[in-house]
Structure formats: C-alpha cells, structure tokens
Design a protein around this motif. Structure first.
Motif, PDB file in Angstrom:
ATOM      1  N   ALA A  84       1.270  -3.118   7.137  1.00  0.00           N
ATOM      2  CA  ALA A  84       0.158  -2.567   6.371  1.00  0.00           C
ATOM      3  C   ALA A  84       0.570  -2.319   4.922  1.00  0.00           C
ATOM      4  CB  ALA A  84      -0.341  -1.281   7.025  1.00  0.00           C
ATOM      5  N   ALA A  85       1.755  -1.799   4.699  1.00  0.00           N
ATOM      6  CA  ALA A  85       2.229  -1.519   3.341  1.00  0.00           C
ATOM      7  C   ALA A  85       2.374  -2.797   2.520  1.00  0.00           C
ATOM      8  CB  ALA A  85       3.547  -0.757   3.392  1.00  0.00           C
ATOM      9  N   LEU A  86       2.717  -3.905   3.173  1.00  0.00           N
ATOM     10  CA  LEU A  86       2.842  -5.178   2.453  1.00  0.00           C
ATOM     11  C   LEU A  86       1.520  -5.627   1.835  1.00  0.00           C
ATOM     12  CD1 LEU A  86       5.120  -7.267   4.864  1.00  0.00           C
ATOM     13  CD2 LEU A  86       5.771  -6.182   2.690  1.00  0.00           C
ATOM     14  N   GLU A  87       0.414  -5.146   2.380  1.00  0.00           N
ATOM     15  CA  GLU A  87      -0.889  -5.519   1.817  1.00  0.00           C
ATOM     16  C   GLU A  87      -1.137  -4.814   0.484  1.00  0.00           C
ATOM     17  OE1 GLU A  87      -4.230  -6.700   3.768  1.00  0.00           O
ATOM     18  OE2 GLU A  87      -3.308  -6.893   5.741  1.00  0.00           O
ATOM     19  N   GLY A  90      -4.689   0.751  -1.202  1.00  0.00           N
ATOM     20  CA  GLY A  90      -4.842   2.195  -1.062  1.00  0.00           C
ATOM     21  C   GLY A  90      -3.581   2.932  -1.421  1.00  0.00           C
ATOM     22  N   ASP A  91      -3.130   3.783  -0.508  1.00  0.00           N
ATOM     23  CA  ASP A  91      -1.907   4.557  -0.714  1.00  0.00           C
ATOM     24  C   ASP A  91      -0.727   3.949   0.035  1.00  0.00           C
ATOM     25  OD1 ASP A  91      -2.707   5.143   1.881  1.00  0.00           O
ATOM     26  OD2 ASP A  91      -2.054   7.229   1.759  1.00  0.00           O
ATOM     27  N   LEU A  92      -0.886   2.728   0.509  1.00  0.00           N
ATOM     28  CA  LEU A  92       0.132   1.972   1.255  1.00  0.00           C
ATOM     29  C   LEU A  92       0.304   2.448   2.693  1.00  0.00           C
ATOM     30  CD1 LEU A  92       2.930   1.614  -1.467  1.00  0.00           C
ATOM     31  CD2 LEU A  92       1.004   0.072  -1.008  1.00  0.00           C
ATOM     32  N   SER A  93      -0.520   3.384   3.127  1.00  0.00           N
ATOM     33  CA  SER A  93      -0.367   3.930   4.477  1.00  0.00           C
ATOM     34  C   SER A  93      -1.050   3.061   5.524  1.00  0.00           C
ATOM     35  CB  SER A  93      -0.939   5.343   4.555  1.00  0.00           C
ATOM     36  OG  SER A  93      -2.357   5.313   4.483  1.00  0.00           O
ATOM     37  N   HIS A  94      -0.579   3.201   6.747  1.00  0.00           N
ATOM     38  CA  HIS A  94      -1.210   2.521   7.864  1.00  0.00           C
ATOM     39  C   HIS A  94      -2.624   3.057   8.072  1.00  0.00           C
ATOM     40  CE1 HIS A  94      -2.053   1.359  12.060  1.00  0.00           C
ATOM     41  NE2 HIS A  94      -1.362   0.278  11.741  1.00  0.00           N
ATOM     42  N   ALA A  95      -2.811   4.362   7.874  1.00  0.00           N
ATOM     43  CA  ALA A  95      -4.138   4.961   8.060  1.00  0.00           C
ATOM     44  C   ALA A  95      -5.155   4.337   7.097  1.00  0.00           C
ATOM     45  CB  ALA A  95      -4.073   6.471   7.868  1.00  0.00           C
ATOM     46  N   TYR A  96      -4.776   4.188   5.831  1.00  0.00           N
ATOM     47  CA  TYR A  96      -5.681   3.567   4.861  1.00  0.00           C
ATOM     48  C   TYR A  96      -5.964   2.124   5.272  1.00  0.00           C
ATOM     49  CZ  TYR A  96      -7.839   1.825   0.672  1.00  0.00           C
ATOM     50  OH  TYR A  96      -8.741   1.255  -0.195  1.00  0.00           O
ATOM     51  N   TRP A  97      -4.894   1.386   5.569  1.00  0.00           N
ATOM     52  CA  TRP A  97      -5.042  -0.010   5.972  1.00  0.00           C
ATOM     53  C   TRP A  97      -6.007  -0.127   7.152  1.00  0.00           C
ATOM     54  CZ3 TRP A  97      -4.528  -2.605  10.472  1.00  0.00           C
ATOM     55  CH2 TRP A  97      -4.593  -3.999  10.407  1.00  0.00           C
ATOM     56  N   TYR A  98      -5.788   0.680   8.169  1.00  0.00           N
ATOM     57  CA  TYR A  98      -6.603   0.617   9.383  1.00  0.00           C
ATOM     58  C   TYR A  98      -8.074   0.866   9.056  1.00  0.00           C
ATOM     59  CZ  TYR A  98      -8.180   1.427  14.154  1.00  0.00           C
ATOM     60  OH  TYR A  98      -8.843   1.343  15.348  1.00  0.00           O
TER      61      TYR A  98
END
Length: 159
Positions: A84-87, A90-98
């Motif tokens: 997720a951070a590689l994308e 947002g804030d690089l978090s998995h929560a944002y990514w999800y």
C-alpha cells in the motif's frame, strides 16, 4: 529525465477515473513517491513486465514514462501495508489505501470483498512535461495534507 525517450509507439493511459484523480496520481509518480498501482483482476492484464507506458495528465497530456517491474495477482484483502505504501497515496498507510481503493472499485462496479487485484510495481523512466513536473511537489504536499485533514496519520507521511 527530460523527455529524451521516443514514446510515440507506447501505450498511453491515465490513472484513476477522473481528470482530478489522474493529475493527482500522475503527480505522485513524477514526484517519485508512487511506484505501484493496482487494478481489478477482472479487467485482465493491461501491461507486461518490462513494458513501458506513457502516463497522461487529467487533460490527456503526456507527463511521464513508466516501466512495469512486476505484476502480482492477489486478493484485495491481502494487499500488505508495504505494498500500500508503494502506491504513494494519502498518508502512505494501509488504512488510507484500503478506504480509497475500496471506494474506487465500488465506483467502477468491481468491488467485492473477495475480489482479486493485479498489483503492479513500476519505475519512472522519463519525465515528459517540465511544467507538470514543477508542480509535482506541490501536489504531493496537498495529498499529505488532505489525508491528515481526513484523519489519517501514518508516521513518515509528512512532506
């Protein structure tokens, strides 16, 4: 990297589903923080390892060239925090990514809890639009600020 590569025969594409999202994500690529993306596996493979593609702005202008490094098919729910951070979003978090990706896949009508995604890593090969590139850091700062304002607070995401 200043537009030295002949890109005339390369596939061209925009990230996202709106001109605004395309600009935002392309800016993250040009800023060097977005080195991955994912798509619904139901769309099939749209690239191959080693292929180069032209990234377009929201207005359809060529802004950069990326080269695919890897393609992995996995369940949406198994995308890791590191992936997720590689994308770079947002804030690089998995929560944002999800949250962002679930909303995106819902908008395009492909989301299901057990859906598969194609997770692609890539590298920036060349920057094609100096004016767009000059604004990339500004877009990155806005990306991080918007995530913080929405309550996402991953460590290391301050820019």
């Amino acid at each position: 990297m200043t537009g030295e590569v002949d890109w005339s025969g390369l596939t061209q594409f925009r990230f996202g589903d709106s001109p605004e999202l395309a600009d935002r994500l392309a800016s993250l690529v040009i800023a060097g923080v977005k080195t991955a993306t994912c798509s619904a596996a139901s769309h099939g493979l749209e690239t191959s390892v080693g292929e180069q593609q032209v990234v377009l702005s929201g207005e359809g202008q060529p802004v950069g060239i990326i080269q695919t490094l890897s393609l992995d098919v996995l369940p949406f729910e198994q995308v890791t925090p590191e992936q997720a951070a590689l994308e770079g979003e947002g804030d690089l978090s998995h929560a944002y990514w999800y949250d962002a990706h679930k909303a995106y896949f819902e908008r395009e009508g492909t989301y299901t809890p057990d859906m598969a995604v194609i997770f692609e890593t890539f590298r920036l090969v060349d920057t094609l639009d100096a004016s767009f590139a000059a604004r990339a850091d500004e877009h990155l700062k806005a990306e991080r600020a918007e995530a913080r304002a929405a309550g996402y607070t991953a460590a290391g995401a301050v820019s």
